[in-house]
Design a protein around this motif. Structure first.
Motif, PDB file in Angstrom:
ATOM      1  N   CYS A 163       0.871  -1.222   0.027  1.00  0.00           N
ATOM      2  CA  CYS A 163      -0.068  -0.118  -0.039  1.00  0.00           C
ATOM      3  C   CYS A 163       0.938   1.342  -0.179  1.00  0.00           C
TER       4      CYS A 163
ATOM      5  N   SER B 154      -3.698  -6.470   6.475  1.00  0.00           N
ATOM      6  CA  SER B 154      -4.629  -6.623   5.440  1.00  0.00           C
ATOM      7  C   SER B 154      -3.954  -6.635   4.216  1.00  0.00           C
ATOM      8  N   CYS B 155      -2.881  -6.127   3.874  1.00  0.00           N
ATOM      9  CA  CYS B 155      -2.078  -6.068   2.705  1.00  0.00           C
ATOM     10  C   CYS B 155      -1.568  -7.614   2.804  1.00  0.00           C
TER      11      CYS B 155
ATOM     12  N   CYS C 176      -2.573 -10.324   3.956  1.00  0.00           N
ATOM     13  CA  CYS C 176      -3.782 -11.264   3.622  1.00  0.00           C
ATOM     14  C   CYS C 176      -4.453 -11.309   2.352  1.00  0.00           C
ATOM     15  N   THR C 177      -4.378  -9.891   1.781  1.00  0.00           N
ATOM     16  CA  THR C 177      -4.950 -10.019   0.440  1.00  0.00           C
ATOM     17  C   THR C 177      -3.795 -10.565  -0.589  1.00  0.00           C
TER      18      THR C 177
ATOM     19  N   SER D   8      -4.244 -14.101  -0.473  1.00  0.00           N
ATOM     20  CA  SER D   8      -5.652 -14.674  -0.971  1.00  0.00           C
ATOM     21  C   SER D   8      -6.605 -15.161   0.435  1.00  0.00           C
TER      22      SER D   8
ATOM     23  N   MET E  53      -8.977 -13.767   3.910  1.00  0.00           N
ATOM     24  CA  MET E  53      -9.533 -12.842   4.427  1.00  0.00           C
ATOM     25  C   MET E  53      -8.975 -12.253   5.529  1.00  0.00           C
ATOM     26  N   ILE E  54      -9.300 -11.387   5.875  1.00  0.00           N
ATOM     27  CA  ILE E  54      -8.422 -10.338   7.169  1.00  0.00           C
ATOM     28  C   ILE E  54      -8.912 -11.327   8.408  1.00  0.00           C
TER      29      ILE E  54
ATOM     30  N   GLU F 214      -9.906  -0.761   8.678  1.00  0.00           N
ATOM     31  CA  GLU F 214      -9.546  -2.308   8.463  1.00  0.00           C
ATOM     32  C   GLU F 214     -10.579  -2.925   9.056  1.00  0.00           C
TER      33      GLU F 214
ATOM     34  N   GLU G 220     -13.406  -3.317   6.304  1.00  0.00           N
ATOM     35  CA  GLU G 220     -13.385  -4.224   5.355  1.00  0.00           C
ATOM     36  C   GLU G 220     -13.396  -5.407   5.915  1.00  0.00           C
TER      37      GLU G 220
ATOM     38  N   GLN H 288     -15.659  -8.678   4.346  1.00  0.00           N
ATOM     39  CA  GLN H 288     -15.372  -9.753   3.782  1.00  0.00           C
ATOM     40  C   GLN H 288     -16.005 -10.889   4.555  1.00  0.00           C
TER      41      GLN H 288
END
Length: 336
Positions: A235, A254-255, A257-258, A261, A263-264, A314, A317, A321
């Motif tokens: 980010c 969060s980054c 986890c993304t 693939s 979820m947070i 966060e 989000e 999710q």
């Protein structure tokens, strides 16, 4: 005073504190290199006695070429040094974990620690242990750097430099450890609790965070200055709720986890074994990821508004999710 003498005084003081831990066998490794000097002198003498008509420079280069594959160093020096580096890194991480558990203990452990502090104030002991651990990391790192430099000087090679790079790639370089960042954050959190006044225990070193929170600077004796970039590579903002993967790279939760693939709300540990670090592309770095709790606590204290905004973002989000995930699970369960 030479570093060898300083290092021996440090080891003697550590033995007196009953906190003796694995360390670089600096004195013994220097003896190994001295024997290499003796080998080189013998090689030069033998070359001259054979009546070879070479100038001094050529003779020296010939002997050095033989010593670049010195069997004594190949078998003893690097194997022992790698074992010492591994032992030091393991000891350092385990001692830091124990220390941080006293300060950021979760759940029932936090209650027990708080209850204990009603009868005994452990803060002074924790601050002393923090200083001991930072000094332990720095002294051994400097000893390793100097002994590898001596190796290259004796053999006129870059093998020592390459060995240092290899240790870094195998995550045995203690100065690159995320636990050192956590100790720096712990130091600043102690200062926050003391009203911003540095304790006398920490008079030999200092740790600072830039105005944006993206750079942590650690200054220690011998004019050593370390800078750690706290910018998330994904980010490109200051890491929030930071995690360090086992390869040493820092990311926002969060980054990370993304990128894996997941979820947070599932967390970084839910990542598959084949997930790669977004920076170095190393496989399997999520399994032993370190949650940087002290760094997160420091950001919460220093940058309250920023922390609140990132926390709300966060959380929103995560809720989004979570809703999508459970909706999909429900549809799958009822057969839609």
């Amino acid at each position: 005073m030479k570093f060898g003498e300083t290092f021996m005084e440090y080891l003697q003081a550590e033995e007196g504190l009953d906190k003796f831990s694995p360390h670089v066998e600096y004195k013994r490794l220097k003896k190994v290199l001295k024997s290499c000097r003796a080998c080189r002198a013998a090689a030069l003498k033998e070359s001259n006695s054979n009546g070879e008509q070479h100038d001094d420079h050529e003779n020296e280069n010939s002997a050095i070429c033989q010593l670049e594959s010195c069997q004594l160093c190949d078998q003893n020096f690097f194997a022992e040094l790698k074992k010492e580096a591994s032992d030091i890194a393991g000891c350092f991480s385990s001692r830091v974990r124990r220390l941080l558990q006293l300060h950021t203990a979760p759940g029932i452990q936090k209650y027990l620690v708080t209850l204990r502090q009603c009868f005994k104030n452990d803060q002074q002991a924790m601050m002393q242990e923090c200083q001991i651990l930072i000094e332990y990391a720095m002294m051994n790192a400097i000893a390793m750097q100097k002994i590898l430099k001596k190796y290259d000087k004796v053999h006129c090679s870059v093998t020592g430099r390459n060995f240092k790079s290899k240790m870094r790639s195998e995550r045995l370089e203690i100065l690159q450890s995320p636990w050192l960042i956590e100790l720096g954050a712990l130091y600043m959190n102690f200062n926050e609790s003391n009203g911003g006044k540095s304790n006398v225990i920490f008079s030999q070193f200092s740790c600072n965070l830039s105005d944006t929170g993206s750079i942590m600077t650690l200054k220690v004796p011998d004019s050593v200055k370390l800078e750690y970039d706290l910018t998330c590579p994904i980010c490109l903002d200051t890491v929030f709720n930071p995690y360090a993967l086992s390869c040493g790279h820092l990311f926002c939760k969060s980054c990370a986890c993304t990128a894996a693939s997941v979820m947070i709300f599932q967390g970084i540990k839910a990542a598959s074994d084949v997930s790669k670090c977004p920076v170095c592309r190393e496989v399997g770095t999520y399994a032993n990821a370190v949650h940087m709790l002290e760094l997160d606590l420091l950001q919460k204290k220093r940058f309250k508004q920023y922390w609140k905004e990132r926390h709300a973002s966060e959380r929103a989000e995560m809720v989004k999710q979570s809703k999508i995930y459970w909706d999909n699970q429900t549809r799958y369960a009822v057969g839609f």
